[in-house]
Design an enzyme around this catalytic site. Structure first.
Site, PDB file in Angstrom:
ATOM      1  N   ASN A 209       0.810   9.771  -5.314  1.00  9.99           N
ATOM      2  CA  ASN A 209       0.078  10.394  -4.200  1.00  9.99           C
ATOM      3  C   ASN A 209       1.029  11.287  -3.417  1.00  9.99           C
ATOM      4  OD1 ASN A 209       1.454   8.741  -2.153  1.00  9.99           O
ATOM      5  ND2 ASN A 209       0.351   7.067  -3.148  1.00  9.99           N
ATOM      6  N   ASP A 278      -3.067   2.910  -5.499  1.00  2.00           N
ATOM      7  CA  ASP A 278      -4.025   1.803  -5.588  1.00  2.00           C
ATOM      8  C   ASP A 278      -4.320   1.382  -7.025  1.00  2.00           C
ATOM      9  OD1 ASP A 278      -4.332   1.495  -2.909  1.00  2.00           O
ATOM     10  OD2 ASP A 278      -6.005   2.903  -2.750  1.00  2.00           O
ATOM     11  N   LYS A 288      -3.158   2.838 -23.965  1.00  3.46           N
ATOM     12  CA  LYS A 288      -4.620   2.829 -23.965  1.00  3.46           C
ATOM     13  C   LYS A 288      -5.209   4.211 -23.707  1.00  3.46           C
ATOM     14  CE  LYS A 288      -5.899  -1.777 -23.678  1.00  3.46           C
ATOM     15  NZ  LYS A 288      -6.939  -2.675 -23.239  1.00  3.46           N
ATOM     16  N   PHE A 322      -0.232  -0.072   7.584  1.00  2.00           N
ATOM     17  CA  PHE A 322      -0.766   1.250   7.904  1.00  2.00           C
ATOM     18  C   PHE A 322      -2.099   1.399   7.195  1.00  2.00           C
ATOM     19  CE2 PHE A 322       2.011   4.438   9.993  1.00  2.00           C
ATOM     20  CZ  PHE A 322       2.989   3.560  10.420  1.00  2.00           C
ATOM     21  N   LYS A 336      -9.551  -4.071   7.712  1.00  2.00           N
ATOM     22  CA  LYS A 336      -8.318  -4.352   6.939  1.00  2.00           C
ATOM     23  C   LYS A 336      -7.407  -5.303   7.705  1.00  2.00           C
ATOM     24  CE  LYS A 336      -8.042  -0.135   4.283  1.00  2.00           C
ATOM     25  NZ  LYS A 336      -7.420   1.161   4.077  1.00  2.00           N
ATOM     26  N   LYS A 340      -6.695  -8.599   5.667  1.00  2.14           N
ATOM     27  CA  LYS A 340      -5.331  -8.748   5.138  1.00  2.14           C
ATOM     28  C   LYS A 340      -4.469  -9.670   5.993  1.00  2.14           C
ATOM     29  CE  LYS A 340      -5.302  -4.314   2.754  1.00  2.14           C
ATOM     30  NZ  LYS A 340      -4.446  -3.521   1.878  1.00  2.14           N
TER      31      LYS A 340
HETATM   32  N1  CTP Z   1      -0.763  -1.447   0.482  1.00  2.00           N
HETATM   33  C1  CTP Z   1      -0.017  -2.352  -0.239  1.00  2.00           C
HETATM   34  N2  CTP Z   1      -0.255  -2.539  -1.557  1.00  2.00           N
HETATM   35  C2  CTP Z   1      -1.194  -1.822  -2.204  1.00  2.00           C
HETATM   36  C3  CTP Z   1      -1.974  -0.892  -1.488  1.00  2.00           C
HETATM   37  C4  CTP Z   1      -1.723  -0.709  -0.141  1.00  2.00           C
HETATM   38  O1  CTP Z   1       0.862  -2.988   0.354  1.00  2.00           O
HETATM   39  N3  CTP Z   1      -1.373  -2.003  -3.499  1.00  2.00           N
HETATM   40  C5  CTP Z   1      -0.521  -1.318   1.928  1.00  2.00           C
HETATM   41  C6  CTP Z   1      -0.024   0.026   2.410  1.00  2.00           C
HETATM   42  O2  CTP Z   1       1.404   0.022   2.457  1.00  2.00           O
HETATM   43  C7  CTP Z   1      -0.609   0.119   3.788  1.00  2.00           C
HETATM   44  C8  CTP Z   1      -1.873  -0.683   3.712  1.00  2.00           C
HETATM   45  O3  CTP Z   1      -1.761  -1.490   2.542  1.00  2.00           O
HETATM   46  O4  CTP Z   1       0.224  -0.482   4.758  1.00  2.00           O
HETATM   47  C9  CTP Z   1      -3.144   0.051   3.661  1.00  2.00           C
HETATM   48  O5  CTP Z   1      -3.173   0.950   2.575  1.00  2.00           O
HETATM   49  P1  CTP Z   1      -4.531   1.684   2.218  1.00  2.00           P
HETATM   50  O6  CTP Z   1      -4.327   2.505   0.967  1.00  2.00           O
HETATM   51  O7  CTP Z   1      -5.081   2.331   3.438  1.00  2.00           O
HETATM   52  O8  CTP Z   1      -5.455   0.410   1.932  1.00  2.00           O
HETATM   53  P2  CTP Z   1      -5.915  -0.312   0.657  1.00  2.00           P
HETATM   54  O9  CTP Z   1      -5.719  -1.766   0.885  1.00  2.00           O
HETATM   55  O10 CTP Z   1      -5.280   0.260  -0.546  1.00  2.00           O
HETATM   56  O11 CTP Z   1      -7.465  -0.034   0.710  1.00  2.00           O
HETATM   57  P3  CTP Z   1      -8.287   1.280   0.284  1.00  2.00           P
HETATM   58  O12 CTP Z   1      -7.326   2.229  -0.363  1.00  2.00           O
HETATM   59  O13 CTP Z   1      -9.292   0.727  -0.621  1.00  2.00           O
HETATM   60  O14 CTP Z   1      -8.857   1.820   1.568  1.00  2.00           O
END
Ligand code: CTP
Length: 395
Positions: A209, A278, A288, A322, A336, A340
């Site tokens: 990203n 994600d 794959k 964040f 969240k 979380k």
């Molecule tokens: N985060 C993490 N591990 C992941 C994805 C995200 O630790 N695999 C953490 C990021 O560092 C951030 C927080 O989760 O502090 C929120 O990330 P965000 O991408 O907004 O949330 P997601 O939980 O991935 O939810 P979504 O993308 O579905 O909104």
């Protein structure tokens, strides 16, 4: 950032003296009151007029100067300094300081000085490695002087080796570490995640990203300047590592997970500012990827939720995450926080100008169970400070 702070620069007779003009200018731009003491030898390399023009303050080079503007200059200048940096510091000045010799304005002032003194040795490699110089530096260290390691490289005398004065940006960092912040996080252990992760599709391609790591790095740096012991787990970024922070480099979400797992138990505060990818390709090794008629398809699986997993395991740790949202920012972020098991979540809206990836500024809303506070647009380093102010209030 340095408003109300007095920085005293001691400049001695080495060719690197010319670089201190740049440092003086950077300090003035940060609103520090900069004073300069030069040795007579330093004036062979750079004119006092340069420093006087940049700082607006008279350069003092003579203990018996009658128009210094001070009552007893070497005592008054020592007393008003919040920090002293002697850069470049020659072997001769190092030797004099190590033996209490006070035969000029700079060495007399140092003998009277009780504030922190940073020393940046700069000289020929052989002079630097000479046992006498090494012993003198060891003595100064044991007396509380902070020595800034010289860099290695091509030296003005034509030799290549250790003895180069680090660039002014590095010297500035050392000064900021000393005086930019009140040390209100001394004794705290802080873990920060920052940057993107890369999830390999095959040996050539990856999913990632737009994260540049700027926000997370500013957070790590702010905690370090406030006296915390900081570990930064960083995905691949192009920005310089904070100097007073231990950095662990990782590439994938799995590596980030493992690095956090290793450090987790000993931490007091954890701020996860990384933009973890994600999704990742399901099984890279078995390849794959399906390619047909100009189309490529891969099946993806979610990466481990690092923040959620560890926040559910927390004991003494304060955990701040964040969230980056494009819609329903508050609602999604509050959800969240709860789901979380976080103590705080810092939400930013990717659709607002001045916020999000790559910018030097951010607009964030700090959310806890009891409060929701939108902060105005600020530089990322100021946002970092505002986040820790609020975390410390909650501890
Ligand atoms: N985060 C993490 N591990 C992941 C994805 C995200 O630790 N695999 C953490 C990021 O560092 C951030 C927080 O989760 O502090 C929120 O990330 P965000 O991408 O907004 O949330 P997601 O939980 O991935 O939810 P979504 O993308 O579905 O909104």
């Amino acid at each position: 950032m340095l408003k109300g702070k007095h920085v005293l620069l001691g400049v001695t007779g080495s060719i690197a003296a010319y670089k201190i003009a740049n440092l003086a200018s950077m300090l003035v731009k940060l609103n520090a009151d900069v004073h300069v003491i030069m040795t007579k030898n330093a004036e062979q390399f750079i004119s006092p007029v340069t420093f006087e023009t940049l700082t607006g303050n008279k350069v003092i080079d003579d203990t018996f100067e009658r128009n210094s503007g001070y009552h007893v200059a070497h005592i008054a200048m020592a007393a008003e300094a919040d920090v002293v940096l002697i850069a470049p510091a020659t072997a001769n000045v190092i030797a004099k300081l190590a033996h209490g010799i006070a035969d000029d304005m700079l060495t007399s002032t140092m003998l009277a000085c009780t504030s922190p003194i940073l020393l940046s040795p700069a000289m020929n490699t052989h002079m630097y490695e000479n046992q006498v110089t090494q012993e003198n530096m060891e003595k100064l260290k044991s007396l509380g002087y902070q020595l800034i390691e010289p860099a290695s490289g091509y030296l003005a005398c034509g030799d290549t080796g250790k003895g180069k004065m680090p660039e002014p940006e590095v010297l500035l960092d050392c000064i900021l570490q000393e005086i930019a912040c009140e040390k209100d996080m001394t004794g705290k252990k802080v873990l920060v995640t920052a940057g993107p992760t890369r999830e390999a599709i095959d040996p050539v391609r990856y999913i990632t990203n737009h994260s540049t790591g700027k926000m997370g790095y500013a957070i790590a740096e702010n905690a370090a300047r406030r006296g915390a012991e900081v570990t930064l787990v960083s995905g691949p970024v192009q920005i310089a590592k904070p100097r007073f922070v231990r950095t662990i480099d990782v590439t994938s979400a799995e590596e980030m997970y493992q690095a956090v797992e290793k450090e987790f138990d000993s931490q007091d505060i954890i701020v996860m500012a990384a933009a973890v990818a994600d999704y990742r390709p399901e099984v890279v090794a078995e390849n794959k990827i399906k390619k047909s008629d100009g189309q490529m398809s891969i099946s993806l699986e979610r990466t481990k939720d690092i923040l959620g997993t560890f926040a559910h395991k927390k004991t003494k740790q304060f955990i701040c995450g964040f969230s980056m949202e494009t819609e329903n920012m508050l609602e999604n972020s509050k959800a969240k926080l709860k789901k979380k098991n976080l103590d705080m979540i810092v939400a930013n809206n990717l659709k607002v100008a001045g916020a999000g990836f790559g910018t030097d500024t951010n607009i964030v809303t700090v959310i806890t169970e009891e409060s929701c506070e939108e902060l105005p647009i600020m530089k990322k380093e100021e946002v970092a400070g505002a986040i820790f102010d609020r975390i410390l209030n909650k501890l």
